[in-house]
Design a protein around this motif. Structure first.
Motif, short mmCIF file in Angstrom:
data_model
loop_
_atom_site.label_atom_id
_atom_site.label_comp_id
_atom_site.label_asym_id
_atom_site.label_seq_id
_atom_site.Cartn_x
_atom_site.Cartn_y
_atom_site.Cartn_z
N ASN A 102 -16.98 -6.83 4.76
CA ASN A 102 -15.99 -6.26 5.66
C ASN A 102 -14.61 -6.62 5.13
N ILE A 103 -13.81 -5.60 4.86
CA ILE A 103 -12.45 -5.83 4.37
C ILE A 103 -11.48 -5.26 5.39
N PHE A 104 -10.65 -6.14 5.94
CA PHE A 104 -9.61 -5.74 6.88
C PHE A 104 -8.31 -5.58 6.09
N TYR A 105 -7.85 -4.35 5.94
CA TYR A 105 -6.59 -4.06 5.26
C TYR A 105 -5.50 -3.98 6.34
N GLY A 144 1.99 2.06 9.39
CA GLY A 144 0.84 2.94 9.18
C GLY A 144 0.30 2.94 7.77
N ASN A 145 0.73 2.00 6.94
CA ASN A 145 0.33 2.01 5.53
C ASN A 145 -1.16 1.79 5.31
N ALA A 146 -1.82 1.03 6.16
CA ALA A 146 -3.26 0.82 5.97
C ALA A 146 -4.01 2.13 6.15
N ARG A 147 -3.61 2.91 7.13
CA ARG A 147 -4.26 4.21 7.34
C ARG A 147 -3.90 5.19 6.23
N LYS A 148 -2.67 5.13 5.73
CA LYS A 148 -2.28 5.98 4.61
C LYS A 148 -3.12 5.65 3.37
N PHE A 149 -3.37 4.36 3.16
CA PHE A 149 -4.21 3.91 2.06
C PHE A 149 -5.61 4.51 2.18
N ALA A 150 -6.23 4.37 3.35
CA ALA A 150 -7.58 4.89 3.56
C ALA A 150 -7.61 6.41 3.38
N GLU A 199 -2.19 -1.10 12.80
CA GLU A 199 -1.75 -1.48 11.45
C GLU A 199 -2.88 -2.05 10.60
N THR A 200 -4.11 -1.96 11.09
CA THR A 200 -5.26 -2.48 10.35
C THR A 200 -6.33 -1.42 10.19
N VAL A 201 -6.98 -1.42 9.05
CA VAL A 201 -8.13 -0.57 8.78
C VAL A 201 -9.27 -1.49 8.34
N LEU A 202 -10.46 -1.23 8.86
CA LEU A 202 -11.64 -1.99 8.46
C LEU A 202 -12.48 -1.14 7.51
N LEU A 203 -12.78 -1.69 6.35
CA LEU A 203 -13.72 -1.07 5.42
C LEU A 203 -15.02 -1.84 5.50
N ILE A 204 -16.12 -1.15 5.79
CA ILE A 204 -17.44 -1.76 5.71
C ILE A 204 -18.08 -1.22 4.45
N ASP A 205 -18.33 -2.13 3.53
CA ASP A 205 -18.79 -1.82 2.19
C ASP A 205 -20.15 -2.50 2.00
N VAL A 220 -1.22 -2.20 -3.77
CA VAL A 220 0.16 -2.58 -4.07
C VAL A 220 1.12 -1.51 -3.55
N LYS A 221 0.80 -0.25 -3.79
CA LYS A 221 1.65 0.86 -3.33
C LYS A 221 1.92 0.77 -1.83
N TYR A 222 0.88 0.45 -1.05
CA TYR A 222 1.02 0.40 0.40
C TYR A 222 1.28 -1.01 0.93
N ASP A 223 1.47 -1.98 0.03
CA ASP A 223 1.79 -3.37 0.38
C ASP A 223 0.81 -3.92 1.42
N LEU A 224 -0.47 -3.84 1.09
CA LEU A 224 -1.51 -4.27 2.03
C LEU A 224 -1.94 -5.71 1.78
N HIS A 225 -2.33 -6.35 2.85
CA HIS A 225 -2.91 -7.69 2.80
C HIS A 225 -4.34 -7.58 3.29
N MET A 226 -5.18 -8.51 2.86
CA MET A 226 -6.61 -8.38 3.14
C MET A 226 -7.18 -9.65 3.75
N LYS A 227 -8.14 -9.42 4.64
CA LYS A 227 -9.02 -10.48 5.13
C LYS A 227 -10.43 -9.99 4.81
N VAL A 228 -11.26 -10.85 4.20
CA VAL A 228 -12.58 -10.42 3.75
C VAL A 228 -13.66 -11.30 4.38
#
Length: 109
Positions: free
Chosen positions: A6-9, A14-20, A51-57, A82-90
């Protein structure tokens, strides 16, 4: 057995959603889904945190994850983070092959 990551971007404006959205629209997410050993790659949006998106991988094994991390797609992902200046919790989990316990089944509809 599956390895679930699980990756929380998180970002701003709205950059996390733009990234996804860019991952999906450019076909990068579909390329990852087609990689050997990938069992799932899906984005979700927490209702209480815009401001957060969850990726389940999900992957069959560590070897498949290592191959993914060595792929050109990983370079694309890093560039977009980098483009969207995202931080992650994994968070990382190993699936339980025993299935859902009988005591829990009654709560599933």
């Amino acid at each position: 057995m599956s390895i679930i990551v699980n990756i929380f971007y998180s970002g701003k404006n709205g950059n996390a959603r733009k990234f996804a959205k860019e991952m999906e629209n450019t076909g990068t997410a579909d390329l990852i889904r087609s990689e050997k050993g990938n069992e799932g790659y899906e984005y979700f949006f927490p209702m209480n945190d815009p401001e957060t998106v969850l990726l389940i991988d999900r992957w069959t094994d560590q070897k498949s994850i290592d191959a993914h991390h060595s792929s050109d797609m990983m370079k694309t992902i890093i560039r977009l983070r980098v483009k969207y200046d995202l931080h992650m919790k994994v968070e990382r989990f190993i699936s339980d092959e025993t299935g859902i316990p009988d005591a829990d089944v009654k709560f599933i509809r």
